[in-house]
Write a protein that holds these residues in place. Structure first.
Motif, PDB file in Angstrom:
ATOM      1  N   GLY B  32      44.282  24.617  28.722  1.00  0.00           N
ATOM      2  CA  GLY B  32      43.352  25.646  28.289  1.00  0.00           C
ATOM      3  C   GLY B  32      43.664  26.269  26.944  1.00  0.00           C
ATOM      4  O   GLY B  32      43.103  27.299  26.598  1.00  0.00           O
ATOM      5  N   GLU B  33      44.538  25.663  26.191  1.00  0.00           N
ATOM      6  CA  GLU B  33      44.791  26.242  24.873  1.00  0.00           C
ATOM      7  C   GLU B  33      44.210  25.350  23.771  1.00  0.00           C
ATOM      8  O   GLU B  33      43.966  24.161  23.981  1.00  0.00           O
ATOM      9  N   ASP B 190      35.453  27.767  21.438  1.00  0.00           N
ATOM     10  CA  ASP B 190      35.802  28.976  22.190  1.00  0.00           C
ATOM     11  C   ASP B 190      35.334  28.893  23.643  1.00  0.00           C
ATOM     12  O   ASP B 190      36.087  29.174  24.578  1.00  0.00           O
ATOM     13  N   SER B 191      34.074  28.471  23.809  1.00  0.00           N
ATOM     14  CA  SER B 191      33.550  28.483  25.172  1.00  0.00           C
ATOM     15  C   SER B 191      34.150  27.356  26.005  1.00  0.00           C
ATOM     16  O   SER B 191      34.319  27.481  27.210  1.00  0.00           O
ATOM     17  N   ARG B 193      37.215  26.359  25.686  1.00  0.00           N
ATOM     18  CA  ARG B 193      38.542  26.884  26.045  1.00  0.00           C
ATOM     19  C   ARG B 193      38.418  27.766  27.284  1.00  0.00           C
ATOM     20  O   ARG B 193      39.232  27.690  28.192  1.00  0.00           O
ATOM     21  N   ALA B 194      37.358  28.584  27.306  1.00  0.00           N
ATOM     22  CA  ALA B 194      37.142  29.461  28.454  1.00  0.00           C
ATOM     23  C   ALA B 194      36.939  28.645  29.732  1.00  0.00           C
ATOM     24  O   ALA B 194      37.259  29.093  30.826  1.00  0.00           O
ATOM     25  N   ARG B 195      36.425  27.413  29.575  1.00  0.00           N
ATOM     26  CA  ARG B 195      36.234  26.556  30.746  1.00  0.00           C
ATOM     27  C   ARG B 195      37.490  25.794  31.129  1.00  0.00           C
ATOM     28  O   ARG B 195      37.461  24.953  32.035  1.00  0.00           O
ATOM     29  N   ASP B 214      45.375  28.826  19.371  1.00  0.00           N
ATOM     30  CA  ASP B 214      46.321  29.706  20.055  1.00  0.00           C
ATOM     31  C   ASP B 214      47.731  29.452  19.567  1.00  0.00           C
ATOM     32  O   ASP B 214      48.538  30.341  19.456  1.00  0.00           O
TER      33      ASP B 214
END
Lengths: 373, 508
Positions: B32-33, B190-191, B193-195, B214
């Motif tokens: 997730g990074e 960005d989105s 990454r949120a997933r 990150d």
């Protein structure tokens, strides 16, 4: 690491000199199979004369292919110019030669004009010119061979230059080549790997020495056949042009990257036009040498000569996509094809099988080229 | 608090003949990074990516790869795809004639029953899933050739998502995008990454690295030299990690003595190469003086490149207007004439327009000026070599010899060869079109230094660039173009990034 270096050197030699090694192997093999019949003065001179017609075309084709083009019309142009030369015999030999060269230039120039002006692929234009030239040859000759050429014209191919003169000229040329070779090595500013340099240097010197010895031996027989002299002269000029002149450098540059060449201030269209023009002139030379040898202008001669020329160039390591290649390679290619043809004739192999063998060699050579990359 | 590691390499070493491309590289990507992978050209980033993609089979290097703790062996692209890795390359691999949905499911189209007939209904409805994950509407039935580069890239990402890729590698994803498209892409990252998608983001553009990542891994000479949280790194630190030394002053620009006008353009119009009546450059007038660096800024497609190539006589369309070199009216109809009038054009794309890649370094340098190195047609080798060695030395081109094939040089050194070939003509005016694109930081600094020296010697320099910091710090004056027109001229002291963007996007 050591191992890698060694195989790397091996690859360099096979990559760079693979076709040369192939030629030597082929000559040795043919000589053995024919019980030495191949390697006699009489036969080798015959091979040289056969190779000359194709070799002259291969020199021009090298230029064309390096610029990224192709010329399929040369075989027909050989026939057409042969016919033209034969028809012009009454005007005298000198006039016939000059006018025939002009005719070749006109056809080559026409190819070049359409390729550069209208940006039509050379494959298409020269394919068209192939049948046009063949048709013209048949029209001019009314479909029949025109025989009975002037003796002075036949001399282009058939006469021998006396051993003393040809040896003098030949020795002079050999010295000139050695001089240019050494000069170029000296003038390059950076050091090379000593081992590689010496090894390849020794190889080339040995090969050149062998080639010179064979040629001197052949000349000693009756002198240099005039047609062969024409071929060797053109080969030398072609190699010199490609390596030492601006025009030659531009030929490589355009084949490598046409757009970058244009932006570097090179007149790309002019160079390409000239390359096709030169090809046309050389096809005329080849046509006259052939006509002189056949002692007639034959409208049906020269069929498939374009393919032999292209095959020589490709076997010689020139890339069909342009940018790479050398006249030396193409000449080796021409000799490979010549040796193959002659050897199979001596062995009484059916001509049909000869075609098959030639095709296999062409594909094999290209495969080897691929592997190198 | 840390996320688990999803992708890890241990001691990967890869040799090419004579070069060690990767030297026991150990590297970790957490779940997730977004990890920024930076380094100069030739640092080994591409080689590492080719190992991840399976392009280099596992027996050609040593070392191990782990995904979610499991040892993986990649012998081909299928293996790496199967393990959940997807790579978006700089050059997109889409088929222009096919639709978005067909491209996404290329090679695994849903079929009708057991036949080989494509079930188009199912195809388009299935494509909605990955396309829905993008933040922008993309019609599944649109042909690729009708989409902008930015949208095509989105299709590539959708394709990767349709494989349910866990690890997405983006290689220089913004190099061909407009500013707006970059924004859209960064939002998408960005989105994703949120997933929970993990991403490796390779870029030369440090602004983007700071904005989106990150953590950062810096590579240099085939080694990973640092892995840090992005927030803990300053720009200066990152650059010095990349080049291995401190670059105190990336942009050395010092004011050169500015003389009289060396190139002047009046009311230049340039036609569109295909569209009749359209103009790509409209009524442009400017002057550049001796010792001056004139920056030309603008968005892609604003007519900047068309302007300089047309002045150089190399644009394939009509133009009208007047050009003066050192006060004398000239008509330039070909690059050849331009060279004779003292102009040089360092073109935008060195592989397409700048270099003959298969030729030697030296041959490339003298291609522009063989005429003065020849006696009639015959090239004088000694003179040629002198000139070649002079420029290889002066520009510090890193090459084994002048006979090395230029293709084997790094991007920065290739660019130096392009500049060398124009300096070799002895120009009065140098037109530079994106002179540092795709060039590593160290070579960039050297090119800036060189521009400075040239201006000091009295050359007039026109620099077209999309790199705003570069334009701001290198130019004495900045001209801004928008839709073919020169909309604003800014002096060095009044220009800011915001102002330039304001005018470049059509602000008044």
């Amino acid at each position: 690491m050591n191992n890698q270096g060694k195989s790397g050197l091996g690859r360099v030699i096979i990559g760079k000199y693979g076709n040369l090694i192939g030629l030597i192997v082929l000559i040795v093999l043919t000589t053995i199979l024919t019980n030495g019949m191949f390697f006699t003065q009489r036969n080798l001179i015959n091979v040289l004369r056969q190779v000359s017609v194709n070799g002259i075309l291969a020199v021009g084709m090298t230029l064309v292919i390096i610029t990224g083009g192709i010329d399929l019309s040369v075989g027909s142009v050989v026939a057409l110019t042969g016919v033209i030369a034969a028809l012009l015999q009454p005007q005298g030999t000198a006039a016939a030669i000059v006018l025939t060269l002009l005719a070749g230039a006109a056809i080559g120039g026409c190819n070049g004009f359409f390729v550069t002006k209208f940006r039509i692929p050379s494959f298409i234009i020269t394919l068209g010119m192939m049948t046009i030239a063949r048709g013209l040859a048949l029209v001019f000759s009314k479909g029949e061979a025109i025989s009975g050429l002037n003796d002075s014209f036949s001399a282009i191919s058939e006469s021998y230059i006396s051993p003393s003169i040809s040896l003098t000229v030949f020795g002079f040329l050999a010295l000139l080549i050695v001089f240019l070779f050494v000069k170029e090595r000296k003038s390059s500013g950076y050091e090379r790997k000593i081992f590689t340099f010496n090894f390849i240097g020794v190889m080339s010197v040995l090969f050149i020495a062998a080639a010179v010895a064979v040629l001197v031996w052949l000349i000693g027989f009756r002198g240099m056949p005039a047609g062969v002299a024409v071929f060797l002269g053109i080969a030398f000029l072609g190699a010199y042009t490609l390596n030492q002149t601006r025009f030659g450098r531009y030929v490589y540059a355009i084949g490598g990257n046409e757009e970058a060449s244009r932006l570097s201030g090179i007149n790309v269209k002019l160079v390409k036009f000239l390359v096709f023009l030169i090809m046309g002139v050389l096809a005329a030379v080849s046509g006259m040498v052939l006509a002189a040898r056949l002692n007639s202008g034959v409208p049906t001669s020269g069929v498939m000569f374009e393919l032999d020329a292209i095959a020589s160039v490709v076997i010689g390591g020139t890339s069909l996509s342009g940018g790479y290649g050398s006249v030396g390679g193409s000449i080796i290619g021409a000799f490979i094809i010549g040796t193959l043809n002659n050897g199979m004739q001596l062995l009484h192999i059916d001509p049909f099988y000869q075609e098959i063998a030639k095709g296999v060699i062409i594909i094999g050579a290209v495969l080897m080229d691929r592997k190198k990359k | 608090m840390e996320n688990p590691v999803i992708l890890e390499t241990r001691n990967i070493t890869k040799d090419f003949p004579g070069v060690r491309a990767l030297d026991s590289v150990s590297f970790q990507l957490k779940k997730g990074e977004v990890l920024g992978l930076v380094g100069e050209n030739g640092a080994g980033k591409s080689t590492l990516m080719k190992i991840f993609s399976g392009a280099y089979p596992s027996n050609t290097y040593t070392g191990e790869i782990f995904i979610e703790g499991k040892r993986c062996v990649f012998n081909g692209p299928k293996d790496s795809q199967g393990a959940g890795i997807a790579i978006i390359y700089q050059e997109l691999n889409l088929i222009p004639e096919l639709t978005v949905a067909e491209n996404i499911f290329l090679g695994r189209e849903p079929t009708v029953g057991k036949t080989d007939i494509i079930d188009r209904k199912k195809l388009f409805s299935r494509a909605k899933d990955p396309l829905g994950l993008l933040n922008i509407p993309l019609p599944a039935q649109e042909q690729i050739k009708n989409l902008s580069i930015g949208k095509q890239q989105m299709v590539e990402i959708a394709k990767a998502l349709s494989y349910s890729a866990k690890i997405l590698i983006l290689d220089e994803p913004t190099s061909a995008l407009t500013e707006q498209e970059v924004e859209v892409l960064l939002k998408l990252i960005d989105s994703l990454r949120a997933r929970g998608v993990s991403m490796i983001y390779i870029s030369h553009k440090l602004d983007e690295i700071f904005k989106i990542t990150d953590s950062v891994t810096v590579m240099r000479d085939g080694k990973t030299v640092a892995s840090r949280r992005t927030a803990e790194l300053s720009r200066q630190e990152m650059v010095s990690l990349m080049v291995g030394r401190n670059i105190e002053d990336m942009y050395p620009k010092k004011a050169a003595a500015i003389g009289e006008a060396v190139l002047e353009v009046k009311d230049l119009f340039v036609s569109h190469p295909f569209l009749v009546g359209e103009k790509v450059v409209k009524e442009v007038s400017f002057k550049v003086r001796k010792g001056e660096v004139l920056g030309i800024s603008g968005l892609m497609g604003s007519g900047r490149s068309e302007l300089v190539t047309s002045i150089f006589g190399a644009f394939p369309a009509d133009s009208s207007g007047e050009v003066y070199v050192e006060g004398k009216r000239v008509r330039i109809r070909s690059p050849y004439e331009a060279i004779n009038y003292g102009l040089g054009l360092v073109t935008e794309d060195r592989k397409l327009y700048g270099l003959v890649l298969g030729m030697q370094v030296g041959e490339n340098i003298t291609l522009t000026c063989l005429e003065k190195l020849s006696w009639h047609q015959i090239i004088m080798r000694r003179r040629e070599n002198e000139l070649i060695n002079k420029y290889i030395g002066a520009l510090r081109v890193k090459t084994r010899s002048s006979e090395t094939v230029v293709n084997t040089l790094s991007g920065g050194n290739q660019q130096k060869v392009v500049i060398a070939k124009w300096l070799a003509t002895g120009p009065k005016v140098l037109l530079l079109d994106e002179p540092t694109r795709g060039v590593d930081v160290a070579a960039k600094a050297e090119i800036y230094q060189l521009m400075d020296n040239l201006a000091g010697e009295g050359l007039g320099i026109v620099m077209v660039s999309s790199d705003l910091p570069e334009v701001l710090s290198m130019s004495d004056r900045i001209l801004i173009m928008h839709e073919g027109r020169m909309v604003k001229e800014l002096q060095k002291n009044e220009a800011t990034q915001e102002k330039i963007m304001f005018y470049a996007t059509g602000g008044k």
